[in-house]
Scaffold this motif. Structure first.
Motif, PDB file in Angstrom:
ATOM      1  N   ALA A  35       0.832  -1.211   0.000  1.00  0.00           N
ATOM      2  CA  ALA A  35       0.000   0.000   0.000  1.00  0.00           C
ATOM      3  C   ALA A  35       0.863   1.256   0.000  1.00  0.00           C
ATOM      4  CB  ALA A  35      -0.931   0.000   1.214  1.00  0.00           C
ATOM      5  N   VAL A  36       1.888   1.290   0.834  1.00  0.00           N
ATOM      6  CA  VAL A  36       2.786   2.448   0.888  1.00  0.00           C
ATOM      7  C   VAL A  36       3.503   2.617  -0.449  1.00  0.00           C
ATOM      8  CG1 VAL A  36       4.887   3.377   1.962  1.00  0.00           C
ATOM      9  CG2 VAL A  36       3.092   2.387   3.388  1.00  0.00           C
ATOM     10  N   ALA A  38       2.625   1.526  -3.540  1.00  0.00           N
ATOM     11  CA  ALA A  38       1.709   1.948  -4.609  1.00  0.00           C
ATOM     12  C   ALA A  38       1.331   3.414  -4.435  1.00  0.00           C
ATOM     13  CB  ALA A  38       0.457   1.075  -4.604  1.00  0.00           C
ATOM     14  N   GLY A  39       1.030   3.809  -3.206  1.00  0.00           N
ATOM     15  CA  GLY A  39       0.699   5.213  -2.951  1.00  0.00           C
ATOM     16  C   GLY A  39       1.877   6.123  -3.219  1.00  0.00           C
ATOM     17  N   LEU A  42       2.252   6.914  -6.888  1.00  0.00           N
ATOM     18  CA  LEU A  42       1.268   7.903  -7.343  1.00  0.00           C
ATOM     19  C   LEU A  42       1.615   9.307  -6.864  1.00  0.00           C
ATOM     20  CD1 LEU A  42      -2.015   5.859  -6.799  1.00  0.00           C
ATOM     21  CD2 LEU A  42      -0.812   6.295  -8.955  1.00  0.00           C
ATOM     22  N   GLY A  43       1.995   9.421  -5.596  1.00  0.00           N
ATOM     23  CA  GLY A  43       2.346  10.729  -5.050  1.00  0.00           C
ATOM     24  C   GLY A  43       3.578  11.314  -5.720  1.00  0.00           C
ATOM     25  N   VAL A  93      -5.803   2.314   4.443  1.00  0.00           N
ATOM     26  CA  VAL A  93      -6.044   3.664   3.928  1.00  0.00           C
ATOM     27  C   VAL A  93      -4.954   4.620   4.385  1.00  0.00           C
ATOM     28  CG1 VAL A  93      -7.599   5.662   4.056  1.00  0.00           C
ATOM     29  CG2 VAL A  93      -8.511   3.387   3.604  1.00  0.00           C
ATOM     30  N   ARG A  94      -4.634   4.599   5.671  1.00  0.00           N
ATOM     31  CA  ARG A  94      -3.601   5.523   6.173  1.00  0.00           C
ATOM     32  C   ARG A  94      -2.237   5.223   5.546  1.00  0.00           C
ATOM     33  NH1 ARG A  94      -2.742   6.607  12.476  1.00  0.00           N
ATOM     34  NH2 ARG A  94      -2.484   4.358  12.440  1.00  0.00           N
ATOM     35  N   PHE A  96      -1.635   3.833   2.637  1.00  0.00           N
ATOM     36  CA  PHE A  96      -1.703   4.155   1.213  1.00  0.00           C
ATOM     37  C   PHE A  96      -1.751   5.666   0.976  1.00  0.00           C
ATOM     38  CE2 PHE A  96      -4.267   5.065  -2.602  1.00  0.00           C
ATOM     39  CZ  PHE A  96      -3.416   4.557  -3.567  1.00  0.00           C
ATOM     40  N   LEU A  97      -2.732   6.332   1.595  1.00  0.00           N
ATOM     41  CA  LEU A  97      -2.906   7.761   1.349  1.00  0.00           C
ATOM     42  C   LEU A  97      -1.946   8.638   2.150  1.00  0.00           C
ATOM     43  CD1 LEU A  97      -6.798   8.082   1.187  1.00  0.00           C
ATOM     44  CD2 LEU A  97      -5.170   8.169  -0.716  1.00  0.00           C
ATOM     45  N   GLY A 100       1.983   6.815   1.798  1.00  0.00           N
ATOM     46  CA  GLY A 100       2.334   6.612   0.395  1.00  0.00           C
ATOM     47  C   GLY A 100       2.081   7.821  -0.485  1.00  0.00           C
ATOM     48  N   VAL A 101       0.811   8.097  -0.770  1.00  0.00           N
ATOM     49  CA  VAL A 101       0.486   9.182  -1.709  1.00  0.00           C
ATOM     50  C   VAL A 101       0.998  10.531  -1.200  1.00  0.00           C
ATOM     51  CG1 VAL A 101      -1.378  10.474  -2.829  1.00  0.00           C
ATOM     52  CG2 VAL A 101      -1.518   7.986  -2.687  1.00  0.00           C
TER      53      VAL A 101
END
Length: 161
Positions: A35-36, A38-39, A42-43, A93-94, A96-97, A100-101
């Protein structure tokens, strides 16, 4: 330097005395890392796109990086309220967003390099202004993200459906 007590919590989100959380801790690293990662991709791509669209040269104020860091901090403040106070979010969610992002989007390492380059280019006043301005903007942005999200999420009294 003092070490934390051996029986104290390492991560306040995990209680190793709860069997389900011990199991979760064993399987979480791979999904959390994914998740981290992939995010982060994107970021970082979003940051790259913005810094490419708004380039700056030696001795110029790096508005793109300043805006990225301030807006990312605003989003981090809002995100943390949304997923900790407003609605319980999925456990990824935390990472990833938030990590990560938004971690890949904001770039305090570039901020430091920009300050160093400004000093090397003889623009010490610009470097100092950028140093203080970004720090102030980032802190204010997190505070604003938290406060605005709480304000917008507050139930409306007197409102009839």
């Amino acid at each position: 330097m003092t070490d934390a007590p051996a029986d104290g919590p390492i991560d306040p989100d995990v209680d190793l005395h709860v069997p389900a959380q011990r199991f979760e801790l064993r399987r979480a690293p791979w999904s959390t890392l994914a998740a981290v990662s992939a995010g982060g991709v994107l970021g970082a791509l979003a940051r790259y796109g913005l810094t490419s669209a708004f380039p700056y040269g030696p001795g110029e104020f790096p508005w793109a990086v300043f805006g990225i860091n301030a807006s990312g901090c605003l989003a981090i403040g809002a995100l943390m309220v949304l997923i900790t106070e407003i609605r319980r979010a999925h456990r990824l969610v935390r990472p990833f967003l938030g990590v990560g992002v938004l971690g890949g989007f904001t770039t305090f390492s570039t901020y430091v390099v920009d300050i160093q380059r400004a000093v090397e280019d003889g623009a010490a006043a610009l470097a100092l202004g950028y140093l203080a301005g970004t720090l102030a903007a980032a802190l204010l942005a997190v505070f604003a993200g938290v406060r605005l999200t709480r304000l917008l999420a507050r139930p409306r009294h007197g409102h009839r459906p």
